[in-house]
Design an enzyme around this catalytic site. Structure first.
Site, PDB file in Angstrom:
ATOM      1  N   GLY A   1       0.763  -1.246   0.000  1.00 53.11           N
ATOM      2  CA  GLY A   1       0.000   0.000   0.000  1.00 53.11           C
ATOM      3  C   GLY A   1       0.787   1.286   0.000  1.00 53.11           C
TER       4      GLY A   1
ATOM      5  CB  CYS B   1     -11.777   4.538 -31.374  1.00 48.79           C
ATOM      6  SG  CYS B   1     -10.699   4.292 -32.755  1.00 48.79           S
ATOM      7  CD  GLU B   2     -13.588   3.079 -26.049  1.00 48.49           C
ATOM      8  OE1 GLU B   2     -14.416   3.728 -25.377  1.00 48.49           O
ATOM      9  OE2 GLU B   2     -13.905   2.097 -26.741  1.00 48.49           O
TER      10      GLU B   2
ATOM     11  CE1 TYR C   1      -7.503   1.729 -10.214  1.00 41.70           C
ATOM     12  CE2 TYR C   1      -5.258   2.068 -10.964  1.00 41.70           C
ATOM     13  CZ  TYR C   1      -6.246   1.231 -10.504  1.00 41.70           C
ATOM     14  OH  TYR C   1      -5.971  -0.100 -10.315  1.00 41.70           O
TER      15      TYR C   1
ATOM     16  NE  ARG D   1      -1.291   3.365 -11.525  1.00 40.64           N
ATOM     17  CZ  ARG D   1      -1.219   4.615 -11.120  1.00 40.64           C
ATOM     18  NH1 ARG D   1      -0.656   5.535 -11.858  1.00 40.64           N
ATOM     19  NH2 ARG D   1      -1.685   4.970  -9.948  1.00 40.64           N
TER      20      ARG D   1
ATOM     21  N   PRO E   1       4.842  -5.167  -0.297  1.00 40.30           N
ATOM     22  CG  PRO E   1       7.060  -4.463  -0.185  1.00 40.30           C
ATOM     23  CD  PRO E   1       6.109  -5.490   0.365  1.00 40.30           C
TER      24      PRO E   1
HETATM   25  C1  LIG Z   1      -3.368  -8.088  -0.941  1.00 43.49           C
HETATM   26  C2  LIG Z   1      -2.449  -7.112  -1.552  1.00 43.49           C
HETATM   27  N1  LIG Z   1      -1.166  -7.059  -1.123  1.00 43.49           N
HETATM   28  C3  LIG Z   1      -0.276  -6.188  -1.646  1.00 43.49           C
HETATM   29  C4  LIG Z   1      -0.651  -5.313  -2.637  1.00 43.49           C
HETATM   30  C5  LIG Z   1       0.386  -4.370  -3.180  1.00 43.49           C
HETATM   31  O1  LIG Z   1       0.037  -3.073  -2.955  1.00 43.49           O
HETATM   32  P1  LIG Z   1       1.028  -1.886  -3.342  1.00 43.49           P
HETATM   33  O2  LIG Z   1       1.443  -2.072  -4.740  1.00 43.49           O
HETATM   34  O3  LIG Z   1       0.190  -0.678  -3.143  1.00 43.49           O
HETATM   35  O4  LIG Z   1       2.162  -1.948  -2.380  1.00 43.49           O
HETATM   36  C6  LIG Z   1      -1.968  -5.313  -3.102  1.00 43.49           C
HETATM   37  C7  LIG Z   1      -2.402  -4.326  -4.103  1.00 43.49           C
HETATM   38  O5  LIG Z   1      -3.363  -3.650  -3.978  1.00 43.49           O
HETATM   39  C8  LIG Z   1      -2.890  -6.255  -2.571  1.00 43.49           C
HETATM   40  O6  LIG Z   1      -4.143  -6.324  -3.012  1.00 43.49           O
END
Ligand SMILES: Cc1ncc(COP(=O)(O)O)c(C=O)c1O
Length: 403
Positions: A228, A332-333, A306, A302, A263
């Protein structure tokens, strides 16, 4: 940072659009995270979902990471790249029977359980194999990650995990099941999180849970704090990875439990660029400038998915003032735009443009809409570079079909 002449050589040899990753940047990100644990027992499970190209996964494996897989495909990629099953955690909100069977059979470090129903299914399938599956319960702590709603996962309203209030009863249940061995608690509240507070709160909630479980005689082996950690796409402030690790260690060390983290983005995101050529520039009286690139939402989802921001710049800067432009792809979007009303220098058809910070959730989300073959990926390491995925051909794209 890969020097401009090398990027220019790569574009000439591999064609555009193409992804280029900087091995040194990946090594440095991994080393910074690892060192911040300062000897505290831990495992860095690289989240393959961010970028599962074999050479990237192999690079992270060679650095000593473990793996986080979100599908059986990713489990297999992890093993092909040298991870042992007991270095892999497997997460997924809807694991199929086949996935559970294989995960149990492989003896993964932990299957992260998402629901009471799944707990039951894993137990049944483990018993059928005469095995005991190592499981961790994914808890949903109802914490707002304050990230983009599409990548927030730790709120009650999200589909992930079980409410943390239900966790003690479910752990008791797991401990009593013949086919299950509860080894950990898991939390992942979202991606691209740019403030420390929600991450620390989630960690504290899981540590408190582990402490309560211990007092009831359920002893865990690890706490999986998920991934995250955000990166700075626009130069704005983000959490320093070392500070994040120190906060996790501070929250956990009283428990003595091993910390696992998952990560993805922070390890590979800043290491990747997408090279693309300008294929058209158009501007009519009274209307805005459109810079049309040969890369679009098929190569990098992305922005369309998002509204994600990426720094974009010409490889070589021409003389002249910046002016607003929409930087759009050829699909074409109308959603196929990397940036709208972005101040951008003058460019001409044939100029090379770099889209930055695309090492995570870039190539992996690529698709072949409009029968556009997948682009190549290149790994640069110092003065050397090599193609780690060649451009898909149209024949390969059509190989699964019959008329
Ligand atoms: C369960 C889980 N672990 C790890 C990650 C990796 O997240 P990030 O790339 O934000 O570190 C994700 C991505 O959302 C995930 O769903």
């Amino acid at each position: 940072m890969i020097p401009a002449p090398q990027l220019s050589d790569i574009a000439a040899a591999a064609g555009t659009p193409c992804y280029v990753y900087d091995a040194a940047a990946i090594r440095a990100s991994y080393a910074a995270l690892d060192a911040a644990f300062d000897g505290y027992p831990h495992a860095i499970h690289y989240a393959l979902k961010a970028n599962s190209s074999l050479a990237i996964v192999k690079l992270l494996q060679s650095l000593g990471s473990h793996a986080d897989a979100n599908s059986l495909g990713e489990v297999d990629v992890a093993m092909r790249c040298g991870y042992r099953p007991d270095q892999i955690v497997f997460t997924g909100v809807g694991k199929s029977a086949a996935e559970i069977d294989r995960a149990v059979h492989l003896g993964l470090l932990a299957i992260n359980v998402e629901s009471p129903g799944e707990l039951d299914r894993i137990d049944q399938r483990a018993i059928a194999q005469d095995a005991r599956a190592r499981v961790a319960l994914r808890v949903n702590p109802d914490i707002d990650a304050r990230s983009h709603p599409h990548i927030s996962t730790g709120l009650k309203a999200n589909k992930f995990g079980v409410p943390i209030s239900e966790a003690p009863a479910l752990f008791r249940e797991m401990a009593a099941r013949k086919g299950l061995q509860p080894v950990g608690a898991h939390v992942h509240i979202g991606s691209q999180i740019t403030t420390l507070d929600p991450l620390t709160k989630a960690a504290e909630a899981v540590v408190a849970l582990a402490r309560d479980l211990r007092s009831e005689g359920v002893e865990l082996q690890h706490l999986d704090m998920g991934g995250g950690l955000g990166i700075s796409y626009d130069g704005g402030p983000v959490v320093d990875p070392a500070e994040y690790v120190r906060a996790l260690v501070a929250a956990t060390k009283g428990s003595g439990l091993k910390i696992a983290i998952e990560p993805g983005r922070v390890l590979v995101g800043p290491a990747g660029v997408l090279l693309t050529h300008v294929v058209d520039v158009k501007q009519f009286a009274g209307s805005k400038r459109f810079v049309v690139l040969d890369a679009g939402m098929t190569e990098l989802m992305r922005p369309a998915l998002y509204s994600a921001y990426h720094r974009i710049e010409p490889l070589l800067r021409r003389d002249g003032d910046e002016s607003p432009a929409d930087l759009v792809g050829p699909i074409c979007e109308s959603t196929d735009a990397y940036a709208r009303d972005r101040m951008f220098p003058p460019v001409e058809v044939g100029d090379l443009v770099i889209v930055r910070d695309v090492g995570a959730y870039g190539a992996v989300m690529g698709h072949t809409y409009l029968r556009r073959p997948l682009p190549p990926e290149i790994l640069s390491d110092g003065s050397e570079w090599r193609v780690i995925r060649r451009r898909q051909t149209l024949d390969e794209l059509l190989a699964l079909e019959s008329e």
